[in-house]
Design a protein around this motif. Structure first.
Motif, PDB file in Angstrom:
ATOM      1  N   LEU A   1      23.638  14.238  18.211  1.00 36.52           N
ATOM      2  CA  LEU A   1      24.725  14.097  17.242  1.00 36.52           C
ATOM      3  C   LEU A   1      24.187  14.173  15.816  1.00 36.52           C
ATOM      4  N   ALA A   2      23.043  13.549  15.569  1.00 34.95           N
ATOM      5  CA  ALA A   2      22.425  13.630  14.242  1.00 34.95           C
ATOM      6  C   ALA A   2      22.058  15.077  13.917  1.00 34.95           C
ATOM      7  N   GLY A   3      21.555  15.807  14.907  1.00 40.78           N
ATOM      8  CA  GLY A   3      21.224  17.218  14.695  1.00 40.78           C
ATOM      9  C   GLY A   3      22.458  18.044  14.370  1.00 40.78           C
ATOM     10  N   ILE A   4      23.552  17.765  15.050  1.00 41.92           N
ATOM     11  CA  ILE A   4      24.800  18.478  14.756  1.00 41.92           C
ATOM     12  C   ILE A   4      25.259  18.136  13.343  1.00 41.92           C
ATOM     13  N   GLY A   5      25.072  16.874  12.953  1.00 46.30           N
ATOM     14  CA  GLY A   5      25.395  16.478  11.584  1.00 46.30           C
ATOM     15  C   GLY A   5      24.596  17.270  10.561  1.00 46.30           C
ATOM     16  N   LEU A   6      23.321  17.501  10.846  1.00 48.04           N
ATOM     17  CA  LEU A   6      22.501  18.311   9.936  1.00 48.04           C
ATOM     18  C   LEU A   6      22.991  19.758   9.883  1.00 48.04           C
ATOM     19  N   LEU A   7      23.447  20.270  11.017  1.00 54.21           N
ATOM     20  CA  LEU A   7      24.013  21.625  11.010  1.00 54.21           C
ATOM     21  C   LEU A   7      25.261  21.687  10.134  1.00 54.21           C
ATOM     22  N   VAL A   8      26.093  20.648  10.213  1.00 48.09           N
ATOM     23  CA  VAL A   8      27.304  20.599   9.384  1.00 48.09           C
ATOM     24  C   VAL A   8      26.916  20.571   7.903  1.00 48.09           C
TER      25      VAL A   8
ATOM     26  N   ALA B   1      31.709  26.913  11.962  1.00 47.36           N
ATOM     27  CA  ALA B   1      32.522  25.828  12.507  1.00 47.36           C
ATOM     28  C   ALA B   1      32.798  26.034  14.004  1.00 47.36           C
ATOM     29  N   GLY B   2      32.903  27.275  14.448  1.00 50.94           N
ATOM     30  CA  GLY B   2      33.134  27.541  15.864  1.00 50.94           C
ATOM     31  C   GLY B   2      31.970  27.086  16.721  1.00 50.94           C
TER      32      GLY B   2
ATOM     33  N   ILE C   1      31.831  23.995  19.568  1.00 47.79           N
ATOM     34  CA  ILE C   1      31.306  24.131  20.936  1.00 47.79           C
ATOM     35  C   ILE C   1      30.248  23.065  21.199  1.00 47.79           C
ATOM     36  N   LEU C   2      29.357  22.871  20.230  1.00 45.92           N
ATOM     37  CA  LEU C   2      28.323  21.849  20.389  1.00 45.92           C
ATOM     38  C   LEU C   2      28.939  20.459  20.546  1.00 45.92           C
ATOM     39  N   LEU C   3      29.949  20.156  19.747  1.00 47.73           N
ATOM     40  CA  LEU C   3      30.605  18.848  19.844  1.00 47.73           C
ATOM     41  C   LEU C   3      31.323  18.678  21.179  1.00 47.73           C
ATOM     42  N   LEU C   4      31.930  19.752  21.664  1.00 45.62           N
ATOM     43  CA  LEU C   4      32.598  19.690  22.966  1.00 45.62           C
ATOM     44  C   LEU C   4      31.589  19.409  24.075  1.00 45.62           C
ATOM     45  N   GLU C   5      30.463  20.112  24.041  1.00 46.73           N
ATOM     46  CA  GLU C   5      29.438  19.894  25.063  1.00 46.73           C
ATOM     47  C   GLU C   5      28.819  18.501  24.938  1.00 46.73           C
ATOM     48  N   LEU C   6      28.655  18.032  23.713  1.00 44.30           N
ATOM     49  CA  LEU C   6      28.145  16.674  23.504  1.00 44.30           C
ATOM     50  C   LEU C   6      29.132  15.648  24.053  1.00 44.30           C
ATOM     51  N   ALA C   7      30.416  15.891  23.868  1.00 43.28           N
ATOM     52  CA  ALA C   7      31.438  14.984  24.408  1.00 43.28           C
ATOM     53  C   ALA C   7      31.391  14.980  25.936  1.00 43.28           C
ATOM     54  N   ARG C   8      31.198  16.148  26.532  1.00 40.60           N
ATOM     55  CA  ARG C   8      31.100  16.212  27.997  1.00 40.60           C
ATOM     56  C   ARG C   8      29.874  15.455  28.494  1.00 40.60           C
ATOM     57  N   ALA C   9      28.742  15.659  27.843  1.00 40.50           N
ATOM     58  CA  ALA C   9      27.518  14.948  28.233  1.00 40.50           C
ATOM     59  C   ALA C   9      27.689  13.442  28.033  1.00 40.50           C
ATOM     60  N   SER C  10      28.340  13.057  26.937  1.00 40.37           N
ATOM     61  CA  SER C  10      28.580  11.634  26.668  1.00 40.37           C
ATOM     62  C   SER C  10      29.457  11.018  27.753  1.00 40.37           C
ATOM     63  N   ALA C  11      30.463  11.756  28.183  1.00 42.19           N
ATOM     64  CA  ALA C  11      31.330  11.253  29.256  1.00 42.19           C
ATOM     65  C   ALA C  11      30.537  11.039  30.540  1.00 42.19           C
ATOM     66  N   ALA C  12      29.614  11.945  30.834  1.00 40.17           N
ATOM     67  CA  ALA C  12      28.783  11.793  32.033  1.00 40.17           C
ATOM     68  C   ALA C  12      27.884  10.568  31.919  1.00 40.17           C
ATOM     69  N   VAL C  13      27.284  10.353  30.753  1.00 38.20           N
ATOM     70  CA  VAL C  13      26.403   9.199  30.564  1.00 38.20           C
ATOM     71  C   VAL C  13      27.214   7.907  30.619  1.00 38.20           C
TER      72      VAL C  13
END
Length: 171
Positions: free
Chosen positions: A65-72, A78-79, A83-95
């Protein structure tokens, strides 16, 4: 256990997972066995392994998430960020699902499912597996130890990023 011993076991665990075809599970099992060889009860060693992997996953998600913040901050597409945030949300749901399963008794179920294996195999002792669920619950309640583990894992992720940055800088 002494911090040095735990670091060596963690290093061995990561080496086994990285070098051998064990699907990133063999190192964890070997790490728990090394702890048990050093006098830690099997249930405590197994619970420590489960919580270490759990904290590692959580800190990796936060680091990502911090890395995505640096990308922002660097105004990336933005697209791609979406996608990165969506995949991070999916991984977070699994954890989160894994953590909830731990709290609700996943390892109590595993203990019951492994009973027939324990009956057949002489290398696996019933005493080493019994109490795994309770040991995991006790470690979940040890908030200071979890915070310390998160700190060490976060430091590890940060040092890994510095290592890559330095390598790229000198290339």
């Amino acid at each position: 256990r002494p911090l040095g011993l735990l670091c060596v076991i963690r290093w061995i665990r990561a080496s086994i997972n990285g070098l051998l075809p064990v699907a990133h599970v063999g190192g964890e099992i070997f790490g728990a066995r090394l702890l048990s060889f050093r006098g830690t009860r099997g249930d405590i060693a197994g619970a420590s392994l489960v919580l270490d992997v759990t904290v590692e996953l959580v800190t990796q998600l936060l680091f990502t998430l911090a890395g995505i913040g640096l990308l922002v901050l660097h105004r990336q597409d933005a697209g791609e960020i979406g996608i990165l945030l969506l995949e991070l949300a999916r991984a977070s749901a699994a954890v989160i699902g894994f953590i909830v399963a731990q709290r609700l008794g996943l390892f109590k179920l595993i203990e019951r499912l492994l009973d027939p294996v324990i009956e057949r195999e002489s290398w696996l002792s019933r005493e080493a597996l019994r109490g795994l669920h309770e040991a995991i619950q006790a470690q979940h309640r040890n908030h200071w130890a979890l915070a310390e583990s998160a700190l060490w894992h976060s430091l590890s992720w940060l040092l890994g990023a510095v290592e890559v940055w330095l390598a790229l800088h000198f290339m």
